[in-house]
Design a protein around this motif. Structure first.
Motif, PDB file in Angstrom:
ATOM      1  N   UNK A  68      -6.451  10.633  -1.906  1.00 19.21           N
ATOM      2  CA  UNK A  68      -6.713  10.448  -0.721  1.00 19.21           C
ATOM      3  C   UNK A  68      -6.086   9.121  -0.434  1.00 19.21           C
ATOM      4  N   UNK A  69      -5.190   8.706   0.606  1.00 25.50           N
ATOM      5  CA  UNK A  69      -4.169   8.115   0.833  1.00 25.50           C
ATOM      6  C   UNK A  69      -4.548   6.535   0.905  1.00 25.50           C
ATOM      7  N   UNK A  70      -4.197   5.075   0.201  1.00 22.79           N
ATOM      8  CA  UNK A  70      -4.553   3.882   0.571  1.00 22.79           C
ATOM      9  C   UNK A  70      -4.866   3.283   2.047  1.00 22.79           C
TER      10      UNK A  70
ATOM     11  N   UNK B 144      -6.800   9.220   5.105  1.00 21.42           N
ATOM     12  CA  UNK B 144      -6.692  10.464   5.783  1.00 21.42           C
ATOM     13  C   UNK B 144      -6.766  11.006   4.116  1.00 21.42           C
ATOM     14  N   UNK B 145      -6.921  12.583   3.907  1.00 20.17           N
ATOM     15  CA  UNK B 145      -6.656  13.289   2.853  1.00 20.17           C
ATOM     16  C   UNK B 145      -5.122  13.502   2.832  1.00 20.17           C
ATOM     17  N   UNK B 146      -4.710  14.475   1.504  1.00 17.55           N
ATOM     18  CA  UNK B 146      -3.633  14.102   1.728  1.00 17.55           C
ATOM     19  C   UNK B 146      -3.470  15.583   0.531  1.00 17.55           C
ATOM     20  N   UNK B 147      -2.427  16.275   0.174  1.00 23.58           N
ATOM     21  CA  UNK B 147      -1.813  17.225  -0.887  1.00 23.58           C
ATOM     22  C   UNK B 147      -2.894  17.889  -0.723  1.00 23.58           C
TER      23      UNK B 147
ATOM     24  N   UNK C  11       0.582  -1.279  -0.220  1.00 23.82           N
ATOM     25  CA  UNK C  11      -0.230  -0.144  -0.184  1.00 23.82           C
ATOM     26  C   UNK C  11       0.543   1.437  -0.032  1.00 23.82           C
ATOM     27  N   UNK C  12       1.957   1.539   0.719  1.00 27.48           N
ATOM     28  CA  UNK C  12       2.957   2.639   0.707  1.00 27.48           C
ATOM     29  C   UNK C  12       3.628   3.014  -0.541  1.00 27.48           C
ATOM     30  N   UNK C  13       3.065   1.978  -1.400  1.00 27.81           N
ATOM     31  CA  UNK C  13       3.490   2.149  -2.459  1.00 27.81           C
ATOM     32  C   UNK C  13       2.519   3.197  -3.477  1.00 27.81           C
ATOM     33  N   UNK C  14       1.841   2.322  -3.220  1.00 26.51           N
ATOM     34  CA  UNK C  14       0.757   4.060  -4.196  1.00 26.51           C
ATOM     35  C   UNK C  14       0.856   5.298  -3.462  1.00 26.51           C
ATOM     36  N   UNK C  15       1.591   6.321  -3.834  1.00 23.99           N
ATOM     37  CA  UNK C  15       1.748   7.426  -3.409  1.00 23.99           C
ATOM     38  C   UNK C  15       0.771   8.069  -3.803  1.00 23.99           C
ATOM     39  N   UNK C  16      -0.504   9.224  -3.290  1.00 29.41           N
ATOM     40  CA  UNK C  16      -0.291   9.876  -4.301  1.00 29.41           C
ATOM     41  C   UNK C  16       0.295  10.697  -4.439  1.00 29.41           C
ATOM     42  N   UNK C  17       0.343  11.723  -5.992  1.00 29.09           N
ATOM     43  CA  UNK C  17       0.835  12.524  -6.278  1.00 29.09           C
ATOM     44  C   UNK C  17       0.743  13.023  -7.705  1.00 29.09           C
ATOM     45  N   UNK C  18       1.367  14.609  -8.269  1.00 26.65           N
ATOM     46  CA  UNK C  18       0.321  15.006  -9.057  1.00 26.65           C
ATOM     47  C   UNK C  18       1.228  14.085 -10.218  1.00 26.65           C
ATOM     48  N   UNK C  19      -0.773  14.566 -11.200  1.00 30.40           N
ATOM     49  CA  UNK C  19      -0.421  13.083 -12.111  1.00 30.40           C
ATOM     50  C   UNK C  19       0.309  13.830 -13.031  1.00 30.40           C
ATOM     51  N   UNK C  20       0.953  14.560 -13.228  1.00 31.10           N
ATOM     52  CA  UNK C  20       1.180  15.186 -14.464  1.00 31.10           C
ATOM     53  C   UNK C  20       2.625  14.451 -14.133  1.00 31.10           C
TER      54      UNK C  20
END
Length: 497
Positions: A381-383, A370-373, A325-334
Motif C-alpha cells: 500500500x502506498x503512503x 491505493x494498493x500497488x505492485x 511521503x513520495x520518498x517511501x516507495x513500496x518495492x521488493x524487500x530484497x
C-alpha cells in the motif's frame, strides 16, 4: 554482518533451508499431532516453510519442561556471572548468523532488507548483550532496623514466563522479553506470531549452541489458541505480551480466570506528533514525521499516526510532508534500495484498505490511498495522508497499523495538548519546539509513557524504559526496570538478639 549492499540477497534466499519445527526441551520437534501451517511471504505470496502448528499437548509439554527446568535450579540457581557468560556466547552466535536472521525476517514479514540488516538484527544483539551485562550486577537491599533486627530485600526469578510476541518486529520483540527474563533466572516459553515464526525458532537453536540448558527456552509456533492456553495455564507464573489492545484484554481475562498470574502488556498506540510554530527545523521535522508513520509500512505501535500542525506553518509543513511521503516507495524487500516493504498478510491488507475507504468519507485524501505492485503477488500500500478529519472520526481514533496518516491544524498549545490526549491510548508522543519551557510543559501534560522532544520514537537505547499507559498497556520493556517484571520481591527479617 557483511555489507548489506554487497550481498546477493535473492541468491541467498534461494539457498536458504528453513526448519519450521517447534523447539521444546532443547531440540526441534514436530507438533504432537503432526499438524503444520504454511508460512507465506507477503512480498510475493511464496510459501517459505511448513511450520509446526502446536496445540494443547505441545503447550502442556513445553510448560512442564520449563517448570521442571526452573525447579531443578540448573538456570535459576546459576550465578549471575554464569548466566552472563551463556547470554554473551548467545549474542556472539546471533552476530555470526546476522545475515541469515536478517534474511529470514525480511522474507517472513516483508521488511526491506536494508532495515533488517541495519535495525532489527543489530538491535536484537544489543538487547541481548545489554541484559547479559546486567545479569551479574543486580544488588539487593539491606535494611538496618535496630540492633536486634536485620532486614534484607531480595529479588528472585518469578518462575515460568510465557512471552507472546507480535509479527511487526518479531526478532527484536522476542529478545525484549527473553533477554531480561533469562538474565533474571527464569524459564521461558515463547509464542511467536503465526505470521512470523522463523527467527524465533532459529535463535532458539543458537541459544542451545551457546550453552543454555535444555528446557530453559522453548518456542511454540501456532495460532492465537496457543497464546490463550499459555495465559490460562496454572503453571505459568507470568505473561509478557506485546500486541493489540483487544488481544491484551483477553490475556488479562485469562490470567484472572486461572491463577492470577502477573500480566505485562505492551499494546497499541495512536501517537500524536505536535509541531509548534517555532519548530527548529521544518525539513527535519517533516522527514521525522514521515518516517514515524511510513517506516515499516506503518506497522509499528509507536507510529505517529496523528500529525498536529500549528496553523501558522500548516501549509508549508503539509507540502513538505507530501514530498517526504513520495520518498517511501513500496518495492521488493530484497532490493537494498527499497524504502518501504509489504503489509504482513492478506487479512491485514484488507483491514488497512478498509480504513482508507472509511477515511475517504471522513477527511480529505491528500495523497496515496491505493494498493500497488499487485502483479508481484505481494501486499503493498502506498503512503497515505488524510487531512482535517473530525477528532471523533474513526481514522483519527482507531489504530490502523498501516501507512495511513491523519493531519490536524491547531491554533494554540492548549488545543494541541487536548487533541493529543483525546485518545484511549497512551504509548508515545512527540513535540517539536525551540522553547525549552514549553517542551517541559508538554512532557508533563501529555498522557503517554514516552515523550520525545524534537524527535520521534528515539527508543533504540536500552537504558530507556519502553511502554505506555491507559489502553497502551503497563510495565516497561528495556532498561533495568524490565527486570522488575520478571522477579518477585522477598522481604526477610532476621532477629539477631
Amino acid at each position: 554482518m557483511s555489507s548489506a549492499i554487497e550481498r546477493d540477497w535473492r541468491a541467498l534466499a534461494q539457498s536458504l533451508r528453513i526448519d519450521g519445527r517447534a523447539f521444546i526441551d532443547g531440540k526441534r520437534v514436530d507438533a504432537h499431532d503432526g499438524a503444520v501451517f504454511a508460512d507465506v511471504s507477503p512480498a510475493d505470496s511464496r510459501v517459505l516453510a511448513h511450520v509446526s502448528a502446536c496445540s494443547e499437548r505441545d503447550v502442556q509439554l513445553a510448560i512442564a519442561v520449563a517448570r521442571r527446568c526452573f525447579d531443578s535450579g540448573v538456570w535459576a540457581d546459576a550465578s549471575g556471572r554464569e548466566r552472563k557468560a551463556v547470554l554473551q556466547r548467545w549474542a556472539q552466535l546471533v552476530r555470526e548468523s546476522a545475515d541469515e536472521l536478517a534474511l529470514l525476517e525480511t522474507l517472513d514479514v516483508g521488511k526491506p532488507i536494508a532495515d533488517t540488516t541495519a535495525i532489527d538484527v543489530p538491535g536484537t544483539i544489543y538487547c541481548l548483550e545489554w541484559f547479559a551485562e546486567l545479569a551479574d550486577k543486580r544488588v539487593d537491599e539491606l535494611v538496618q532496623i535496630d540492633k536486634t533486627q536485620l532486614g534484607y530485600v531480595t529479588r528472585e526469578p518469578v518462575g515460568v514466563v510465557a512471552a507472546i510476541v507480535p509479527w511487526n518486529f518479531p526478532l527484536q520483540m522476542a529478545m525484549w522479553k527473553i533477554a531480561p527474563a533469562l538474565a533474571a533466572g527464569n524459564s521461558v516459553v515463547l509464542k511467536p506470531s503465526e505470521k512470523s515464526p522463523l527467527t524465533a525458532l532459529r535463535i532458539a537453536d543458537l541459544a542451545r549452541a551457546a550453552g543454555l540448558p535444555d528446557g530453559v527456552l522453548n518456542v511454540l509456533p501456532g495460532d492465537g489458541a496457543v497464546g490463550q492456553m499459555l495465559a490460562l495455564h496454572e503453571d505459568v507464573d507470568c505473561v509478557a505480551f506485546t500486541g493489540s489492545t483487544a488481544v491484551g484484554k483477553r490475556v488479562m481475562e485469562c490470567a484472572a480466570r486461572s491463577n492470577l498470574k502477573r500480566v505485562w502488556l505492551e499494546l497499541g498506540g495512536k501517537s500524536p506528533f505536535i509541531v509548534m510554530p517555532d519548530c527548529p527545523d521544518i525539513g527535519h521535522a517533516a522527514r521525522s514525521a514521515a518516517a514515524a508513520i511510513f517506516y515499516n509500512a506503518g506497522q509499528i505501535c509507536t507510529a505517529a499516526s496523528r500529525l498536529l500542525i500549528h496553523t501558522d506553518i500548516y501549509d508549508v509543513f503539509m507540502q513538505a510532508m507530501v514530498d517526504e511521503a513520495r520518498r517511501f516507495v513500496p518495492g521488493d524487500p530484497l532490493d537494498i534500495g527499497t524504502t518501504m516493504g509489504a503489509i504482513v498478510d492478506e487479512q491485514h491488507l484488507r483491514r488497512v484498505l478498509g480504513y482508507i475507504d472509511v477515511g475517504r468519507t471522513e477527511a480529505r485524501l491528500r495523497c496515496g490511498g491505493r494498493r500497488v505492485r499487485e502483479s508481484s503477488g505481494g501486499l503493498f500500500i502506498e503512503p497515505t495522508i488524510f487531512e482535517r478529519p473530525a477528532a471523533t472520526a474513526r481514522i483519527a481514533r482507531e489504530e490502523i497499523f498501516g501507512p495511513v496518516l491523519t493531519v490536524f491544524p491547531f491554533d494554540h498549545f492548549d488545543e494541541a495538548i487536548a487533541l493529543a490526549n483525546s485518545s484511549d491510548y497512551g504509548l508515545g508522543a512527540s513535540v517539536w519546539t525551540s522553547n525549552l519551557r514549553l517542551a517541559h510543559e508538554a512532557s508533563r501534560r501529555l498522557r503517554a509513557g514516552m515523550v520525545w522532544v524534537n524527535g520521534h520514537d528515539d527508543s533504540g537505547d536500552m537504558n530507556m524504559p519502553f511502554g505506555g499507559i491507559a489502553q497502551s498497556g503497563n510495565g516497561r520493556d528495556n532498561s533495568v526496570h524490565a527486570l522488575e517484571k520478571y522477579t518477585e520481591l522477598k522481604s526477610t527479617l532476621l532477629r539477631l538478639g
